[in-house]
Structures are given as C-alpha cells and as structure tokens.
Write a protein that holds these residues in place. Structure first.
Motif, mmCIF file in Angstrom:
data_model
loop_
_atom_site.group_PDB
_atom_site.id
_atom_site.type_symbol
_atom_site.label_atom_id
_atom_site.label_comp_id
_atom_site.label_asym_id
_atom_site.label_seq_id
_atom_site.Cartn_x
_atom_site.Cartn_y
_atom_site.Cartn_z
ATOM 1 N N HIS A 1 0.832 -1.211 0.000
ATOM 2 C CA HIS A 1 0.000 0.000 0.000
ATOM 3 C C HIS A 1 0.861 1.253 0.000
ATOM 4 O O HIS A 1 0.650 2.187 0.778
ATOM 5 C CB HIS A 1 -0.929 -0.020 1.228
ATOM 6 C CG HIS A 1 -2.082 0.947 1.116
ATOM 7 N ND1 HIS A 1 -3.005 0.890 0.091
ATOM 8 C CD2 HIS A 1 -2.459 1.991 1.904
ATOM 9 C CE1 HIS A 1 -3.897 1.850 0.258
ATOM 10 N NE2 HIS A 1 -3.591 2.526 1.343
ATOM 11 N N SER B 1 2.267 4.788 -1.223
ATOM 12 C CA SER B 1 1.713 5.955 -1.915
ATOM 13 C C SER B 1 2.600 6.397 -3.077
ATOM 14 O O SER B 1 2.192 7.216 -3.885
ATOM 15 C CB SER B 1 1.549 7.114 -0.926
ATOM 16 O OG SER B 1 2.803 7.436 -0.339
ATOM 17 N N ASN B 2 3.817 5.860 -3.136
ATOM 18 C CA ASN B 2 4.761 6.225 -4.181
ATOM 19 C C ASN B 2 4.769 5.139 -5.263
ATOM 20 O O ASN B 2 5.207 4.002 -5.007
ATOM 21 C CB ASN B 2 6.164 6.376 -3.592
ATOM 22 C CG ASN B 2 7.171 6.862 -4.622
ATOM 23 O OD1 ASN B 2 6.828 7.093 -5.791
ATOM 24 N ND2 ASN B 2 8.412 7.012 -4.197
#
Length: 579
Positions: free
Chosen positions: A170, A172-173
């Motif tokens: 998970h 975000s990048n």
C-alpha cells in the motif's frame, strides 16, 4: 531409526521434485519483464518521455530478457547456482539504479544509458530461466512438455504475484514498484539457488509421478483462479488493507503447497527399494530399433538415408518390420565390406545438435520466425498495455497487467499440457499446438483494434493465453528436434525472436503510429508542451493491432509447414507410446 531418518532427508535433498518446486518458486518472481506495463507510466512521467522513447526502453527490456548467450554459456561452465547468482546481481543493479533515478536519488541519465540499465536488470531473467529449464528437462527427460509449461507458466505469473504484494504494501509512491522489481527476485534466488541442479532425475522415475503432476497442475489452476478472483474483487469492490493482507497470505500458502510432493515421495513412501524406481534413458530409444538389437550409430544414420520416404506412413508393426529388415541388410553388407556407410554430415532430427549445426537447418529457422511473429506481437501488447488501457479509458492498469499475467500463466500451463497430449496420444508434431495459439492471438488483436466494450478484458485473455503457450511449446519442441546436450544455447538463441519482434512491432510500428495520432489530437486541443503526448480512443492502436493480427496468421502458416516437415520425427519419438 536415526540412520533411516538421515537417509530419507538425503533422499529429500536430492529429490528431483524438490529441485522442480524450487525452480517454480524462482520462476514465480522471474517474470519481472511483464511488469513493464505497470512501471512504464511512472518512468514516462518522471523523465518526461514520449511514447517512442518509452518504446525504446521496452525494446531494451525485451533484449535483456532474451539475449541469453552469456547465461547459456555460463550454465555449461559454472554450477547452476553460480549462474543464478550472476543473474540476481544483474537484476538488483539494473533496476535498483533505475529506481534511484526515478525517485531523484541519482542524477538523470541519457536515454541510451537508461536502456543499458533496463537491459542489465532484465537480463537477469535469462539466468533464472536457463537454470530452471536446464535442471527441469534434465531431471524430467520424459515429461518435457508439462515441466517446461509449468516452469514458464510461473514466470508468466510473476507479474501478478509481485503486483499483489505491492498492493498489500500500500505504498503511496508508484516508484516503489520498481524497487520491488529490483529486490524481490534477487532475494528469492539467493535463498534457493543451491537447490537448482541436475540430480539424476532419469533414475527417479516412479509410478506415482503421474499423480504428482496432477497435483501440481491442480495447484496451478487453483493459484490462477485465486489470483483472478482477488484481482477482480480488488478492482470492483473497495476492500480494507487487512483484507488485502489476508488475500496475500493465502497466496503465499498456495505457492508453498507444492513442497508436499517431495516431502511425500521422500518421507512417506518407501522409495529406496530398487523396484520402486524405473530408470529411463536421457535419449529416447528409437522406434526403428528392435529390442536386443545393438545397432551402431553409423548404421542408424545409413537407415535414415536409405529408407523409402513412405515407410513412416505405414502402420507401426509394418514400419518396424521394414526398418528392421533394412538394418539387417546394412549390417550384413557392412560386415562384408560391401556397404557405403556414411560418415555423418551432421546429426539427424531428434539427435543432439550444437547451435552451429542447428543454425543451418530450415526447421530451426521456421521455429524462430514463427516465434518472432507470434510472440513478438504478443509482447507488443504486453509492453504497451498501460497506454492501450489508458487510450480506451481504463484507469486501473495494474489489474489488466495482472490479468494478462494470469492468462499468460494459464497459456503456458495449457500449452505444455495439451501439446503433450498431442504428441503422446497421437504422435503428432507438437508445433500444431503453436499454430492454434497463433490463431487465438490473431482474434485477440482484432478485439484490441476495434475497442469494443470489454475489449481489453477479452483481448488480454486471448493474447495472454496464446503468447504464454509459445513459451511452453517452443522449448519442448527444440529439445525434441535438436536434443538436450546443448539445450541452454539453443533455447537462448530462440528467445532472440522476442526482442527482434518487439524492436520492429513495438519500437517502430506501434510507437510511431501512437505518437502520430497523439500529435494529431494535440493540434486540435489546448496542449501544454511540457506534458507528455497522450492519445485517446481505439484509433491509437487500431492499425497496429490489425498488422499484429496479420503477422499471427503468417506465423500460424509457418508453424503448419514445420508440422508437415517433422511428422516422421514425432512418429519415431512417440509412435511406441501410441501403439
């Protein structure tokens, strides 16, 4: 008791099924090239590439995945574990450096240098594939179709497995997926590389082998069905991170289940008794050689040249009688000094060829160009899947990349299984299965061309199945027609068809058509020159897909020519099984 336990443990370590399962695990993270469709958008946006520049990276990736001369050579000189270690280091350095550049931790390099990094990183796959396949066909010489299909299938599934792990993390990048591509295969290979080796598998034939293959096929189908279900659920329904974590844990459990086969055959069955194993020769006994008749190789070569052309079309009993009579005549004449026994001009089909000897054979080039047109067109879809899905309005490219990996996996499993049925039950040439796969791909390209509702899902299904089948059928066919002795070199030369097809189809045709249409659309709208060109609509890949469909039909025709030329070889190799 202690000595018995120790013997069983040694049997387990040297069990060919353990080598096979370890190779499956390595292959399950070796298909990193199939994730290019997922990592290419972040590379394109971070470095401000256009589609043609991105396609050059894709060609470099395909070259890295297919230029396996060094891997093939090292696998014959070094222990397989050492060759695997070289591949792991290349993978880590190549993709690790790309990740550093994309995330701004290293200075941006020119396009040619980025191509070199992608090439080096993806070239690690050739070591993984060579190590797994060489150990597989040597340990299972009588089950090449299923073994190659399963091993290549797990390589095709690698994209979906790593995508699921990425979803669980998970991040975000989006660039973190590139880091996973760099690190995951290297770690797995280093942990398992010492298990990958020949262990005299032709001396470990057991009556339970059929049940073992059935069990592993069942696990493969369960794995594919489970991954497909998980991908669809995560795409259609909002699920919590805890649920995604559970999904991933279950995935790992399914991946571990095949270890039960070597455990059961080593610890829970009496396999040390002499009667429990059957030794089979690495080179199949020729059908034209009668039991008990030791015919010199030169006489066998003479039989190939002297027998009438229609002998191979006769019923098995009559064919054996005619060939045995010809052998007797030649041996008697040789004993009397009255026969011209040919000094071989080279091996015949079905015997061991060197790469140099294979390169002058029409059969070898028929395989190569059929593979170039068929798999090259499929690879064009895989490399451009991110842009194809975006042009048709699909947002979640990760799901489509994962789905084509799953269908690729099933294509390899199915291609190996059904091509084995063709040769075992009917003694018919294996390349007929490749012709069927190429027809299926031709239809898949039509769906992409017209962009009908649901075209991306149906297209990925058909292209994934057909493309995957190539990589189960071609290695098995090459080993049957050109032998096992130099299999690593032969296989790695044939894989050059992949980047050759990608260079022409993706690097020249698809990218040029896409950029031309994107520029046309940009002229008719407000366009920021700092933004990368983007094309929308089915028109972006319409002409490219129609061209790919035509190439697949030509590939099918080449495969059928190969079928016609090799009927007698498969009659020799598998005619006895049929009768």
């Amino acid at each position: 008791m202690a000595s018995t336990t120790r013997e069983k443990f040694v049997s387990f370590i040297n069990n060919r099924w353990l080598v096979f399962v370890a190779a499956m695990w390595i292959q399950s993270c070796a298909g990193i090239g199939y994730l290019f469709g997922s990592i290419s958008p972040v590379i394109k946006s971070s470095l401000n590439y256009n589609q043609k520049e991105l396609s050059r990276l894709g060609v470099a990736k395909d070259l890295g995945d297919s230029v396996g001369f060094i891997a093939g050579t090292l696998s014959e000189i070094l222990p397989l574990w050492a060759a695997l270690l070289v591949g792991a280091v290349q993978n880590l350095i190549g993709y690790g450096w790309v990740w550093l550049i994309v995330t701004g931790r290293a200075p941006i390099l020119p396009l040619w240098a980025m191509c070199v990094l992608i090439f080096v990183g993806n070239n690690g796959e050739t070591y993984f594939n060579t190590g797994a396949l060489v150990s597989g066909v040597q340990n299972f010489p009588k089950s090449r179709g299923p073994v190659v299909g399963i091993l290549k299938g797990f390589a095709g599934l690698g994209g979906a497995i790593i995508s699921q792990i990425y979803t669980m993390i998970h991040s975000s990048n989006p660039a973190s997926l590139i880091l996973m591509v760099a690190v995951t295969p290297a770690v797995v290979v280093v942990c398992l590389m010492f298990f990958i080796r020949p262990v005299g598998g032709h001396k470990q034939i057991r009556p339970t082998d059929g049940a073992s293959f059935t069990f592993i096929y069942g696990v493969c189908l369960l794995l594919a069905a489970y991954l497909m279900s998980v991908m669809l659920i995560q795409d259609l329904v909002v699920v919590s991170h805890n649920v995604i974590t559970v999904f991933t844990i279950v995935l790992f459990v399914i991946l571990v289940v095949p270890i039960l086969v070597p455990i059961m055959t080593s610890f829970f069955t009496e396999t040390n008794e002499p009667d429990d194993t059957i030794e089979e020769p690495l080179v199949p006994k020729r059908e034209d050689q009668e039991p008990g008749l030791q015919t010199p190789d030169l006489i066998l070569s003479e039989v190939e040249d002297e027998k009438p052309k229609d002998v191979d079309l006769l019923p098995a009993s009559e064919r054996h009688k005619r060939i045995a009579h010809l052998q007797a005549q030649l041996m008697q004449a040789a004993a009397e000094g009255a026969v011209r026994v040919n000094r071989r001009r080279g091996p015949h089909r079905g015997e061991d060829f060197t790469l140099t000897q294979a390169l002058v054979k029409a059969d070898f080039w028929l395989i190569f160009f059929s593979l170039l047109l068929g798999s090259g067109s499929g690879l064009t879809v895989i490399d451009n899947l991110g842009q194809m899905s975006q042009s048709l309005g699909y947002d979640n490219t990760h799901v489509l990349v994962s789905m084509i990996s799953i269908w690729n996996f099933l294509g390899r499993i199915g291609g190996g299984y059904f091509s084995e049925l063709v040769v075992r039950d009917y003694a018919y040439p294996r390349p007929v299965a490749m012709a069927v796969a190429q027809l299926i791909m031709s239809v898949g390209h039509i769906f992409f061309a017209y962009g009908w509702p649901g075209a991306m899902y149906i297209g990925t299904l058909l292209i994934g199945l057909g493309y995957g089948a190539h990589w189960a059928i071609v290695p098995a066919t090459a080993s049957e027609l050109f032998g096992l002795k130099k299999f690593g070199a032969l296989y790695n030369f044939l894989t050059l068809a992949n980047p050759a097809g990608s260079l022409v189809f993706s690097g020249m045709i698809a990218s040029s058509i896409y950029d031309r249409e994107a520029e046309r659309q940009a002229h008719g709208s407000v366009f920021d020159p700092d933004d990368a060109l983007r094309c929308n609509g089915s028109i972006c890949f319409f002409l490219t897909s129609l061209i790919m469909s035509g190439f697949c039909i030509i590939a099918c025709m080449l495969s059928m020519i190969l079928v016609r030329r090799t009927k007698s070889v498969y009659t020799h190799l598998y005619g006895k099984t049929r009768t």
